[in-house]
Design a protein around this motif. Sequence first.
Motif, mmCIF file in Angstrom:
data_model
loop_
_atom_site.group_PDB
_atom_site.id
_atom_site.type_symbol
_atom_site.label_atom_id
_atom_site.label_comp_id
_atom_site.label_asym_id
_atom_site.label_seq_id
_atom_site.Cartn_x
_atom_site.Cartn_y
_atom_site.Cartn_z
ATOM 1 N N THR A 31 0.887 -1.153 0.000
ATOM 2 C CA THR A 31 0.000 0.000 0.000
ATOM 3 C C THR A 31 0.925 1.201 0.000
ATOM 4 N N THR A 33 2.289 4.836 0.197
ATOM 5 C CA THR A 33 1.929 6.035 0.957
ATOM 6 C C THR A 33 3.022 7.089 0.821
ATOM 7 N N ILE A 39 -2.546 7.768 1.490
ATOM 8 C CA ILE A 39 -2.501 6.587 0.623
ATOM 9 C C ILE A 39 -2.488 7.008 -0.839
ATOM 10 N N ILE A 42 -3.491 1.214 -3.120
ATOM 11 C CA ILE A 42 -3.825 0.222 -2.097
ATOM 12 C C ILE A 42 -3.515 -1.185 -2.585
ATOM 13 N N ASP A 43 -2.865 -1.968 -1.732
ATOM 14 C CA ASP A 43 -2.754 -3.412 -1.911
ATOM 15 C C ASP A 43 -3.845 -4.005 -1.026
ATOM 16 N N GLU A 44 -4.839 -4.619 -1.629
ATOM 17 C CA GLU A 44 -6.015 -5.111 -0.905
ATOM 18 C C GLU A 44 -5.678 -6.165 0.156
ATOM 19 N N ASP A 46 -3.107 -5.918 2.244
ATOM 20 C CA ASP A 46 -2.405 -5.275 3.364
ATOM 21 C C ASP A 46 -3.373 -4.586 4.328
#
Length: 159
Positions: A31, A33, A39, A42-44, A46
């Motif tokens: 994810t 940042t 953010i 996004i890595d779903e 994490d």
Amino acid sequence: MKKIVIIGLLILTFANSCKKDIKNSLFNGITETNEFGDIISIDETDWNLNENWNKTENSLFSETFDNICNTDNEEYVLIAYPNPCSDFGTLHFSVPENKRVAFRIVDSDYKVLISDDSARSEIAINFQDMNVNNKMVRVYYKIYGDSCELKGHGDIRVD
């Protein structure tokens, strides 16, 4: 007979290379940042709250509850920033007052690099001291209530 031996060796070589790929695939995606914790992408997988872990992941923590904490009407913010980072990063854990956070930062071999069983809301991490440049590390965390827990992970890329 030689063909059977050669085929057997090829199968073993292929199987071993697949195991390495599977292991390394666990530590991919972040994810992303910025330096303020905003953010970018996004890595779903994490920073979730209810993961199923394998035996190795579960063994990172000695304290375990069978009950999953109720998350209704409670706010949780878990993030690492900046991500990717260079030498330093920050873990941010915002959880309800009646909960506490334990975490482990591990390398791809599950070697624990940093461990804390009662984390504050902001933790500065010096990755330079861990000698993990150009690698992915993973933060495993548990959030404990009186007799319940939540658990998840977040990946961090250290450039």
